[in-house]
Structure formats: structure tokens, C-alpha cells
Motif scaffolding. Structure first.
Motif, PDB file in Angstrom:
ATOM      1  N   ASP A 241       9.481  10.611   8.184  1.00  0.00           N
ATOM      2  CA  ASP A 241       9.924   9.546   9.100  1.00  0.00           C
ATOM      3  C   ASP A 241       9.042   8.319   8.966  1.00  0.00           C
ATOM      4  N   PHE A 242       7.740   8.551   8.870  1.00  0.00           N
ATOM      5  CA  PHE A 242       6.800   7.434   8.753  1.00  0.00           C
ATOM      6  C   PHE A 242       7.068   6.625   7.486  1.00  0.00           C
ATOM      7  N   THR A 243       7.178   7.322   6.347  1.00  0.00           N
ATOM      8  CA  THR A 243       7.347   6.601   5.088  1.00  0.00           C
ATOM      9  C   THR A 243       8.654   5.817   5.055  1.00  0.00           C
ATOM     10  N   GLU A 244       9.708   6.395   5.638  1.00  0.00           N
ATOM     11  CA  GLU A 244      10.985   5.691   5.646  1.00  0.00           C
ATOM     12  C   GLU A 244      10.909   4.416   6.481  1.00  0.00           C
ATOM     13  N   LYS A 245      10.118   4.435   7.546  1.00  0.00           N
ATOM     14  CA  LYS A 245      10.005   3.265   8.422  1.00  0.00           C
ATOM     15  C   LYS A 245       8.935   2.278   7.962  1.00  0.00           C
ATOM     16  N   ASN A 246       8.090   2.687   7.012  1.00  0.00           N
ATOM     17  CA  ASN A 246       6.962   1.848   6.601  1.00  0.00           C
ATOM     18  C   ASN A 246       6.960   1.575   5.105  1.00  0.00           C
ATOM     19  N   SER A 247       8.141   1.333   4.542  1.00  0.00           N
ATOM     20  CA  SER A 247       8.226   1.093   3.101  1.00  0.00           C
ATOM     21  C   SER A 247       8.836  -0.252   2.745  1.00  0.00           C
ATOM     22  N   ALA A 248       8.971  -1.138   3.730  1.00  0.00           N
ATOM     23  CA  ALA A 248       9.565  -2.451   3.458  1.00  0.00           C
ATOM     24  C   ALA A 248       8.607  -3.316   2.650  1.00  0.00           C
ATOM     25  N   TYR A 249       9.160  -4.123   1.768  1.00  0.00           N
ATOM     26  CA  TYR A 249       8.361  -5.044   0.950  1.00  0.00           C
ATOM     27  C   TYR A 249       7.623  -6.060   1.821  1.00  0.00           C
ATOM     28  N   SER A 250       8.204  -6.386   2.972  1.00  0.00           N
ATOM     29  CA  SER A 250       7.601  -7.374   3.872  1.00  0.00           C
ATOM     30  C   SER A 250       6.321  -6.859   4.529  1.00  0.00           C
ATOM     31  N   LEU A 251       6.105  -5.534   4.519  1.00  0.00           N
ATOM     32  CA  LEU A 251       4.877  -4.971   5.073  1.00  0.00           C
ATOM     33  C   LEU A 251       3.775  -4.994   4.018  1.00  0.00           C
ATOM     34  N   ALA A 252       2.637  -5.570   4.348  1.00  0.00           N
ATOM     35  CA  ALA A 252       1.505  -5.570   3.425  1.00  0.00           C
ATOM     36  C   ALA A 252       0.994  -4.143   3.258  1.00  0.00           C
ATOM     37  N   PRO A 253       0.512  -3.785   2.062  1.00  0.00           N
ATOM     38  CA  PRO A 253      -0.049  -2.443   1.874  1.00  0.00           C
ATOM     39  C   PRO A 253      -1.134  -2.108   2.899  1.00  0.00           C
ATOM     40  N   MET A 254      -1.950  -3.109   3.273  1.00  0.00           N
ATOM     41  CA  MET A 254      -2.968  -2.875   4.299  1.00  0.00           C
ATOM     42  C   MET A 254      -2.332  -2.426   5.618  1.00  0.00           C
ATOM     43  N   THR A 255      -1.229  -3.067   5.999  1.00  0.00           N
ATOM     44  CA  THR A 255      -0.537  -2.710   7.243  1.00  0.00           C
ATOM     45  C   THR A 255      -0.039  -1.274   7.194  1.00  0.00           C
ATOM     46  N   ILE A 256       0.535  -0.874   6.062  1.00  0.00           N
ATOM     47  CA  ILE A 256       1.052   0.488   5.915  1.00  0.00           C
ATOM     48  C   ILE A 256      -0.088   1.501   6.011  1.00  0.00           C
ATOM     49  N   ALA A 257      -1.212   1.201   5.331  1.00  0.00           N
ATOM     50  CA  ALA A 257      -2.358   2.114   5.354  1.00  0.00           C
ATOM     51  C   ALA A 257      -2.929   2.249   6.770  1.00  0.00           C
TER      52      ALA A 257
END
Length: 382
Positions: A228-244
Motif C-alpha cells: 500500500d505504501f509503495t503504491e501511494k508513494n511512487s509518483a514522479y512528483s515526490l522527491a526521493p527524499m520525501t519517499i524515504a
């Protein structure tokens, strides 16, 4: 042959050549990614999925005209094409029951030609649809979202925690770009430490056989939440730092040490895309259409430089958190929200010669590591 058919043929020939060249580069022991062999292997798997998708889209044009690319931006297909491919895959078995078998269709086509003295276009479309559906239901394509897999398991000798290398992929529907994600994450849950770590040696227990790759996160209690997390946090608009940071915050016992994102594209091809007028103009002079392209990709990375210990009190508690590194001396790294990044470009030898002759190489490839595809081999560091 119509102008639209000719353009489609040129586009598919170019993207096929580009993806094949990229796969050669990823599997080459001189590739900068090869020093992390498993990373190159993972990316190559997703490239193979993309190649399959493009093959299916090409076959789909045999019975439908529905195919659009992001001409002015990414140079890749628009998101709707992926949704249609996924929908076709799910409905393939039901639709195939309504289409005669290939042998029957060939007999009908031969009979039609003999009786009507003309080509049976309707039957040809049925044959094309049947072959397409048989392909799309049995092959692994690059979908809108590909669920995570655990590709490696080991133990960090300093912390005594097991760690996993987990990867997944998405196709961003706004930017129309394929994205591949990889994260190295330590797991401090007591159950997984007890199950995986030998207390005497501090290594993986020898008797445990883990049949890698494993679908999902190796920790079964967190696997669904992680998906669930990865599906909601894989947009290009999200910086890798934000995802981490989000991953570190959302899971009490997961500690992300490194997150890597590979952004495939943009893709430039003569006469089809207009995402860079200078590149397009020069590529138009390349003699062979299958060599008139340029593929770029970016590797973004965020890593933890340390860990802030958690604390537990009577009235409040704080979880262990990662201190992620941002290279503030590099404005572009700060803008992207990464510890480091690499820009790469793959170009056929003939196209590179055209760009060089036009005096545009320094301008176009500034800040890029350039790789030239020549006779099935990739030459880097030019």
C-alpha cells in the motif's frame, strides 16, 4: 502505407532499438551499474517488461488505431495505453473464446480470397487480435504499477538486523515516465531477527532457505502495508527524499538505509517527438530511421548518514529515525531532493556523429554521461 502507419513503424523501430541498447548497457560488465550487479539485473528485468509492452502495442495496431505518445514531453506512451494493455490482459481469455483458432482463420482467409478475389481485411484484424491477446495474457508487461519483490536478504553486522533489497516499479500517469525503485531497508522486528539472524555468528541462519526473489516484503506482517505504501508513494512528483522520510516515519520497525530511483526518459526520435527542437532537427538528418533517436535516464539516490536512536518514556516515545544526507553544495541535488544523482544518455553512433557534426554535442550532453551504441555494443566515457 499511410503517414500514420509509417510514423508508427518508425517510432516502434526506434524505441525497440533504444531499449535493446539500454539492456545491453545494463548487462555490460563495464556499465557503472554493474559494480552493483543486482541493481543492473533488476533494471534489466523492467526494461524487458517495457520491451514486451511495446511489442504488444505494436501488435495491437493490427486491429485498432488507439495508440498515443507524449510527443512534447517524455516521448513515451501516454498512461491510457498502459491501462488498455492491463485491461486487455485481464479480459484476454474471455475475448479469445469469441475468436476462431488461428488454423480456422487461415482457412477462412484462403476461402475468402478464392471467392472474392480480394484481401480479407476483417479476418486479418481478427487474426491480429487473436495473436495479440495470446501474447498479452502470457507475458510480463510493464504495468501502471508493479508490486514489490524482495531480491536480496542479509544481515548488518553492526546492528544485528536483517536487511532486504526490495524493488518495485510504476509508470507515472502525469509525466508519462517509467520509474524503477529500489530500497535497502533494515528490519528491527523481534520476530524477523529471531527467525533470520544467528545470535552466535551475527549472520543469516544457515538452515534457512529463502527462495529469492520473494513477492512482496519478506516480513509477512508488514507485506500488505508495504505494498500500500509503495503504491501511494511512487509518483514522479515526490522527491526521493520525501519517499524515504515517509517510509521511515510510517513503519516502526523498518529503517530505510538507501533508496534509489531510476527515471527512464525522456526519449527523443526524429519526426515523431518534438520535446527538444534542436535534437529533433539534427536527428532528422540521420540516414536510418532506426538510428535517429536519443534515450536519456536519471539515477537518483538517497542514503542515511546515521540513525537517531528512539526513546521510550512514561508519557511519550519516539521511534528510531534516519538522518538522510542531502548534498547542499549541489543545487541540482537539493532541487531533486537526493544525496546524489547521475544523468545518462544513450545514442546510436550515427546519431552521435550527426550531433557532433552540428557542433551540438557539448550543449546537448552537458551534465550527462554519454554512451554510444555501435554494432550491438555500448561505448561509454566518450
Amino acid at each position: 502505407m499511410t503517414a500514420e502507419t509509417d510514423a508508427a513503424d518508425r517510432y516502434f523501430a526506434a524505441i525497440s532499438s533504444a531499449l535493446s541498447g539500454l539492456e545491453v548497457f545494463m548487462r555490460d560488465d563495464r556499465s557503472p551499474l554493474y559494480r552493483h550487479g543486482i541493481v543492473a539485473r533488476i533494471v534489466a528485468e523492467y526494461i524487458a517488461r517495457l520491451e514486451t509492452s511495446f511489442s504488444c502495442w505494436r501488435n495491437r495496431l493490427g486491429f485498432t488505431d488507439a495508440f498515443r505518445i507524449s510527443r512534447a514531453e517524455s516521448g513515451f506512451p501516454v498512461f491510457q495505453n498502459l491501462l488498455e494493455l492491463e485491461n486487455d490482459r485481464r479480459q484476454a481469455d474471455a475475448r479469445l473464446t469469441n475468436i476462431p483458432l488461428p488454423g480456422e482463420l487461415r482457412e477462412e482467409m484462403a476461402d475468402f480470397i478464392l471467392r472474392h478475389k480480394e484481401f480479407p481485411r476483417a479476418l486479418q484484424k481478427s487474426m491480429a487480435e487473436r495473436l495479440y491477446l495470446e501474447d498479452v495474457k502470457g507475458e510480463q508487461t510493464f504495468g501502471p504499477f508493479t508490486l514489490a519483490q524482495t531480491a536480496k536478504v542479509s544481515v548488518n553486522p553492526k546492528t544485528g538486523r536483517p536487511y532486504y533489497l526490495v524493488h518495485w516499479a510504476s509508470f507515472d500517469g502525469t509525466a508519462n515516465l517509467p520509474l524503477v525503485y529500489m530500497v535497502t531497508v533494515e528490519d528491527s522486528s523481534e520476530a524477523m531477527i529471531a527467525q533470520l539472524v544467528d545470535g552466535d555468528t551475527g549472520k543469516l541462519r544457515e538452515h534457512i532457505d529463502i527462495p529469492l526473489p520473494v513477492d512482496g516484503l519478506l516480513n509477512p506482517e508488514l507485506a500488505h502495508r508495504f505494498d500500500d505504501f509503495t503504491e501511494k508513494n511512487s509518483a514522479y512528483s515526490l522527491a526521493p527524499m520525501t519517499i524515504a522520510v515517509n517510509l521511515d516515519r510510517d513503519f516502526e520497525t523498518l529503517h530505510p538505509k538507501q533508496l534509489r530511483r531510476v527515471v527512464l526518459g525522456p526519449f527523443y526520435t526524429a519526426g515523431i517527438t518534438d520535446n527538444n527542437s534542436t535534437v529533433t532537427e539534427i536527428l532528422a538528418k540521420v540516414r536510418k530511421p532506426e538510428n535517429a533517436w536519443l534515450l536519456t535516464w536519471t539515477i537518483q539516490e538517497v542514503y542515511s548518514k546515521g540513525e537517531k536512536p528512539g526513546r521510550r518514556g512514561l508519557f511519550s516515545s519516539e521511534k528510531t529515525t534516519q538522518e538522510f544526507y542531502i548534498n547542499t553544495d549541489d543545487l541540482e541535488a537539493t532541487r531533486q531532493g537526493v544525496s546524489s544523482y547521475e544523468n545518462h544518455a544513450l545514442v546510436p553512433h550515427e546519431a552521435y556523429q550527426a550531433l557532433y557534426a552540428a557542433g551540438e554535442v557539448q550543449k546537448i550532453f552537458a551534465g550527462y554521461k554519454v554512451h554510444i551504441l555501435s554494432n550491438g555494443q555500448v561505448i561509454s566515457d566518450v
